[in-house]
Motif scaffolding. Structure first.
Motif, PDB file in Angstrom:
ATOM      1  N   UNK A 126       1.035  -1.479  -0.106  1.00 14.66           N
ATOM      2  CA  UNK A 126       0.020  -0.209  -0.053  1.00 14.66           C
ATOM      3  C   UNK A 126       0.443   1.103  -0.065  1.00 14.66           C
ATOM      4  N   UNK A 127       2.227   1.065   0.775  1.00 14.52           N
ATOM      5  CA  UNK A 127       3.231   2.095   1.219  1.00 14.52           C
ATOM      6  C   UNK A 127       3.704   2.573  -0.669  1.00 14.52           C
ATOM      7  N   UNK A 128       4.411   1.560  -0.799  1.00 12.52           N
ATOM      8  CA  UNK A 128       4.213   1.733  -2.709  1.00 12.52           C
ATOM      9  C   UNK A 128       3.208   2.778  -3.412  1.00 12.52           C
ATOM     10  N   UNK A 129       2.001   1.989  -3.242  1.00 16.09           N
ATOM     11  CA  UNK A 129       1.233   2.531  -4.167  1.00 16.09           C
ATOM     12  C   UNK A 129       0.730   4.127  -4.086  1.00 16.09           C
ATOM     13  N   UNK A 130       0.814   4.175  -2.915  1.00 19.63           N
ATOM     14  CA  UNK A 130       0.851   5.551  -2.262  1.00 19.63           C
ATOM     15  C   UNK A 130       1.602   6.218  -2.514  1.00 19.63           C
ATOM     16  N   UNK A 131       3.333   6.356  -2.661  1.00 20.94           N
ATOM     17  CA  UNK A 131       4.031   6.801  -3.056  1.00 20.94           C
ATOM     18  C   UNK A 131       4.085   6.723  -4.448  1.00 20.94           C
ATOM     19  N   UNK A 132       3.762   5.931  -5.506  1.00 22.84           N
ATOM     20  CA  UNK A 132       3.613   5.628  -6.659  1.00 22.84           C
ATOM     21  C   UNK A 132       2.850   6.652  -7.977  1.00 22.84           C
ATOM     22  N   UNK A 133       1.269   6.703  -6.266  1.00 22.03           N
ATOM     23  CA  UNK A 133       0.341   7.744  -7.327  1.00 22.03           C
ATOM     24  C   UNK A 133       0.323   9.137  -6.901  1.00 22.03           C
ATOM     25  N   UNK A 134       1.522   9.213  -5.441  1.00 22.38           N
ATOM     26  CA  UNK A 134       1.192  11.049  -5.456  1.00 22.38           C
ATOM     27  C   UNK A 134       2.319  11.627  -6.405  1.00 22.38           C
ATOM     28  N   UNK A 135       3.332  10.347  -6.520  1.00 21.96           N
ATOM     29  CA  UNK A 135       4.241  11.569  -7.628  1.00 21.96           C
ATOM     30  C   UNK A 135       3.346  11.281  -9.085  1.00 21.96           C
ATOM     31  N   UNK A 136       2.194  10.663  -9.510  1.00 23.82           N
ATOM     32  CA  UNK A 136       1.239  10.301 -10.591  1.00 23.82           C
ATOM     33  C   UNK A 136       0.532  11.853 -10.385  1.00 23.82           C
ATOM     34  N   UNK A 137      -0.160  11.358  -9.050  1.00 23.17           N
ATOM     35  CA  UNK A 137      -0.607  13.484  -8.991  1.00 23.17           C
ATOM     36  C   UNK A 137      -0.197  14.230  -8.973  1.00 23.17           C
ATOM     37  N   UNK A 138       1.120  14.950  -8.884  1.00 23.51           N
ATOM     38  CA  UNK A 138       1.346  15.928  -8.540  1.00 23.51           C
ATOM     39  C   UNK A 138       2.165  15.880  -9.925  1.00 23.51           C
ATOM     40  N   UNK A 139       2.211  14.992 -10.620  1.00 20.33           N
ATOM     41  CA  UNK A 139       2.651  15.230 -12.900  1.00 20.33           C
ATOM     42  C   UNK A 139       1.826  15.416 -13.335  1.00 20.33           C
ATOM     43  N   UNK A 140       0.942  14.618 -12.892  1.00 19.22           N
ATOM     44  CA  UNK A 140      -0.079  15.025 -13.751  1.00 19.22           C
ATOM     45  C   UNK A 140      -1.373  16.327 -13.334  1.00 19.22           C
ATOM     46  N   UNK A 141      -0.928  17.333 -12.068  1.00 19.14           N
ATOM     47  CA  UNK A 141      -1.959  17.402 -11.499  1.00 19.14           C
ATOM     48  C   UNK A 141      -1.947  19.257 -12.741  1.00 19.14           C
ATOM     49  N   UNK A 142      -0.744  19.672 -13.162  1.00 10.59           N
ATOM     50  CA  UNK A 142      -1.137  20.853 -14.515  1.00 10.59           C
ATOM     51  C   UNK A 142      -2.588  20.705 -15.398  1.00 10.59           C
ATOM     52  N   UNK A 143      -3.096  19.112 -15.077  1.00  8.92           N
ATOM     53  CA  UNK A 143      -4.252  18.662 -16.111  1.00  8.92           C
ATOM     54  C   UNK A 143      -4.970  18.250 -15.008  1.00  8.92           C
ATOM     55  N   UNK A 144      -5.494  18.771 -13.736  1.00  7.72           N
ATOM     56  CA  UNK A 144      -6.479  18.740 -13.110  1.00  7.72           C
ATOM     57  C   UNK A 144      -7.393  20.456 -13.918  1.00  7.72           C
ATOM     58  N   UNK A 145      -7.846  20.146 -14.281  1.00  3.22           N
ATOM     59  CA  UNK A 145      -8.528  21.647 -14.454  1.00  3.22           C
ATOM     60  C   UNK A 145      -9.546  22.754 -13.324  1.00  3.22           C
ATOM     61  N   UNK A 146      -9.775  21.826 -12.569  1.00  2.00           N
ATOM     62  CA  UNK A 146     -10.310  22.502 -10.547  1.00  2.00           C
ATOM     63  C   UNK A 146     -12.050  22.039 -11.471  1.00  2.00           C
ATOM     64  N   UNK A 147     -12.644  21.004 -12.212  1.00  2.00           N
ATOM     65  CA  UNK A 147     -13.552  20.554 -12.528  1.00  2.00           C
ATOM     66  C   UNK A 147     -13.952  19.482 -11.587  1.00  2.00           C
ATOM     67  N   UNK A 148     -15.006  19.533 -10.108  1.00  2.00           N
ATOM     68  CA  UNK A 148     -14.773  18.250  -9.838  1.00  2.00           C
ATOM     69  C   UNK A 148     -14.059  18.313  -8.375  1.00  2.00           C
ATOM     70  N   UNK A 149     -14.370  17.726  -7.210  1.00  2.00           N
ATOM     71  CA  UNK A 149     -14.023  17.915  -6.660  1.00  2.00           C
ATOM     72  C   UNK A 149     -11.981  17.280  -6.417  1.00  2.00           C
ATOM     73  N   UNK A 150     -11.175  17.867  -6.134  1.00  2.24           N
ATOM     74  CA  UNK A 150     -10.230  17.739  -6.385  1.00  2.24           C
ATOM     75  C   UNK A 150      -9.607  16.511  -5.726  1.00  2.24           C
ATOM     76  N   UNK A 151     -10.287  16.425  -4.563  1.00  3.96           N
ATOM     77  CA  UNK A 151      -9.853  14.672  -3.196  1.00  3.96           C
ATOM     78  C   UNK A 151     -10.540  13.628  -4.720  1.00  3.96           C
ATOM     79  N   UNK A 152     -11.919  14.268  -4.983  1.00  5.15           N
ATOM     80  CA  UNK A 152     -12.045  12.526  -6.212  1.00  5.15           C
ATOM     81  C   UNK A 152     -11.240  12.848  -7.489  1.00  5.15           C
ATOM     82  N   UNK A 153     -10.713  14.018  -7.713  1.00  2.98           N
ATOM     83  CA  UNK A 153     -10.350  13.804  -9.587  1.00  2.98           C
ATOM     84  C   UNK A 153      -8.454  12.772  -8.373  1.00  2.98           C
TER      85      UNK A 153
END
Lengths: 177, 455
Positions: A43-70
């Protein structure tokens, strides 16, 4: 720091803003990871890779919908990616009469907390675990799961069916002890 | 995501509970990730800020250290050359001074003379002290006509004159050792620098390493199905060395070595048939997916193996499916060693031991696709190298290695010698950290070469 400002700064690569978002969402997203991983370490491995993906793809988040769901959606994708990459075991139960093999006592589930239920999910074989999580908790339809995993709709249905059967079986064993 | 109309109790329970924010965010401990997770995420997102500065500068430090050693060697060489010419020059001067003194001090006692010495252009003067017979056994501390400045032994050159030739001329040795003797000494002050024959010498060498066997040490945190490994390695290496021979057989050595290594690694092992199970991502047959860590000269790789089998085929679950995986790659690299050696000479033979650091820079690393063969012909095997762990085609990866070895040399000519040096190297840090393994690189080599002494 305000959430919107943190998102804006994190998009620019501000480490403090990224840390702020991490602290804000680490618990809820870690629970997601715990459901997909076999144990805490995975789970910690997944969390780490997931957060890296989140921050790398954050510029693609347009603000549509809650950021938590995204974020949760990105984390689920990271979990599937992780499991595809590193895992070898995909199981089917051989038994076809599982539905009648154990007595269902769902009342017992009501007494269990989030942690115990998470452990029950973790004990499922990986194929069951993934489909159960996607269908029951994430709310995907069988058609979506089939597309996501590259399997047929029937396979998805079968996996879910067997996952629930396995949970009921575990519950039966727990209720006996 | 679609809305579904019907849910049984179990689905409702799990679905509701795991979507309840308050329950999920309750600080229970079990749902808290480790503190190190953020550090690792941060390190991945901001690699420049997190790189250890020492690691960043290590390659440059290695180059700088080698350059300094090279410059130092040249300095020693030049110093030795200069000292030799100075020695002969000052020998001439000494003789001329003696002649001068003989002509100047015909006899007399107890007086100080200052002489403008034409040979000492920098100093401009020569001081001689003539000691009377009565002062012979008396400590002249405080009586010396020479001041501390004048007795600056760091800057004075002492010339002993035979008693017979210069009977009237007495001498002082120095302020702190003022025992008067019959020896006649003259201080020429200041400027002739002390001349001590430096025994250090500089040498250049060329070496060649025909081949050596190299192995990767893989420390598995947990057992893997495919554990056996067999290496075949062919390496050609050549380069230049330079060094300085210090006192008592100590040697500092550096150099520049080019190495080209071609390596083939065969991994063998078995997978129990019962582990080859159906994969929900495939509806055509049984599958087995495995990630295989593979050691290499420059670190390690990982390969994904995918086994597929016709679902109607029958397998014996009591046995394993034997696999052999062959991975080939070639590596070009440059090594800069910095070594300390201790040498003992026995006639024309020399024995030495050495230890130090080897700085390795990978110039190019080409990896071929792994070849996988399953012994059971009913299986088809495909393999891919994981993109994440595949080294780039060209890189300047740096790794530090410990070096230790012994050497044997033979002097063919007074300045020319042949040597053989079996050497062992091992990387200081894992050259790669895999999911399941930390890979250290070790190597054995036998350097042969020639050295030319420039002393």
């Amino acid at each position: 720091m305000d959430l919107n400002e943190a998102i804006r700064q994190a998009k620019l690569g501000n480490a403090l803003a990224q840390k702020h978002l991490y602290e804000q969402y680490k618990v809820s997203l870690f629970v997601v990871c715990l459901r997909y991983g076999r144990d805490r370490s995975e789970a910690e491995d997944i969390l780490q890779e997931g957060f890296i993906n989140i921050f790398k793809s954050l510029p693609q988040y347009t603000g549509e919908g809650a950021v938590g769901h995204w974020m949760r959606k990105v984390m689920v994708n990271a979990a599937l990616q992780y499991l595809r990459k590193w895992k070898r075991e995909w199981h089917y139960l051989d038994s076809e009469d599982y539905e009648t093999a154990f007595q269902t006592n769902e009342e017992v589930f009501q007494k269990l907390g989030l942690e115990e239920l998470t452990r029950l999910i973790q004990q499922l074989p990986m194929g069951y675990r993934v489909v159960f999580n996607l269908y029951v908790i994430e709310g995907y339809a069988h058609k979506e799961i089939a597309e996501l995993l590259g399997v047929s709709i029937n396979t998805s249905k079968t996996q879910l069916f067997k996952a629930k059967a396995a949970l009921r079986k575990q519950l039966g064993q727990q209720s006996l002890t | 995501m679609s809305n579904r109309k019907s849910k049984d109790k179990l689905e409702a329970l799990f679905g509701n509970l795991f979507n309840e924010e308050a329950a999920i965010n309750k600080m229970d401990g079990w749902n808290q990730p480790s503190d190190e997770i953020w550090d690792q995420i941060h390190a991945e997102l901001h690699p420049k800020q997190n790189k250890n500065r020492l690691v960043v500068f290590l390659p440059w430090m290695a180059v700088a250290a080698s350059s300094l050693l090279l410059i130092g060697c040249f300095q020693f060489y030049q110093l030795n050359t200069t000292n030799s010419s100075q020695l002969s020059y000052q020998q001439n001067k000494k003789e001329q001074v003696i002649d001068l003194l003989q002509s100047h001090f015909g006899g007399g006692s107890g007086k100080e003379e200052k002489i403008n010495h034409p040979l000492n252009s920098n100093a401009g003067r020569l001081i001689a002290y003539q000691q009377s017979e009565t002062e012979k056994d008396v400590s002249p501390l405080g009586e010396s006509p020479l001041t501390n400045t004048q007795l600056d032994t760091e800057r004075s050159t002492e010339i002993s004159i035979n008693n017979k030739l210069h009977q009237p001329v007495a001498a002082l040795t120095m302020m702190y050792n003022p025992i008067l003797t019959q020896e006649k000494k003259v201080f020429i002050q200041p400027p002739i620098t002390p001349i001590t024959k430096n025994k250090s010498s500089f040498y250049l060498g060329a070496n060649y390493t025909p081949s050596w066997k190299e192995s990767g040490v893989i420390q598995f945190e947990e057992a893997d199905n495919i554990a056996g490994k067999e290496y075949t390695s062919t390496t050609i290496s050549g380069g230049l060395t330079f060094g300085v021979q210090l006192q008592k057989g100590w040697i500092l050595e550096s150099g520049l070595q080019y190495r080209h290594s071609k390596k083939s690694t065969i991994y063998t092992g078995g997978i129990p048939y019962e582990q080859i199970t159906e994969n929900p991502t495939s509806e055509v047959g049984k599958e087995y997916v495995s990630t295989l860590p593979l050691g290499s000269t420059t670190g390690s790789l990982a390969a994904d193996l995918l086994l597929t089998k016709n679902p109607t085929a029958v397998t014996d679950h009591d046995e394993e499916l034997d696999l052999s995986v062959t991975l080939s790659h070639s590596v070009k690299m440059v090594d800069i060693p910095i070594l300390a050696k201790k040498r003992w000479a026995v006639g024309s033979l020399g024995l030495s031991v050495k230890a130090g650091i080897l700085n390795r820079f990978i110039l190019q690393n080409k990896v071929a696709m792994p070849e996988v063969i399953a012994q059971d012909q009913s299986y088809e095997v495909t393999s891919t190298i994981l993109q994440k762990d595949t080294p780039p085609q060209k890189t300047t990866t740096y790794s530090g290695h410990l070096v230790a070895g012994v050497g044997l040399d033979y002097a063919l000519l007074p300045r020319l010698s042949l040597y053989v040096e079996p050497t062992f190297t091992r990387s200081l840090q894992p050259t790669k950290n895999l999911e399941l393994a930390s890979v250290y690189t070790s190597g054995k080599m036998v350097d042969v070469g020639v050295r030319y002494d420039l002393r």
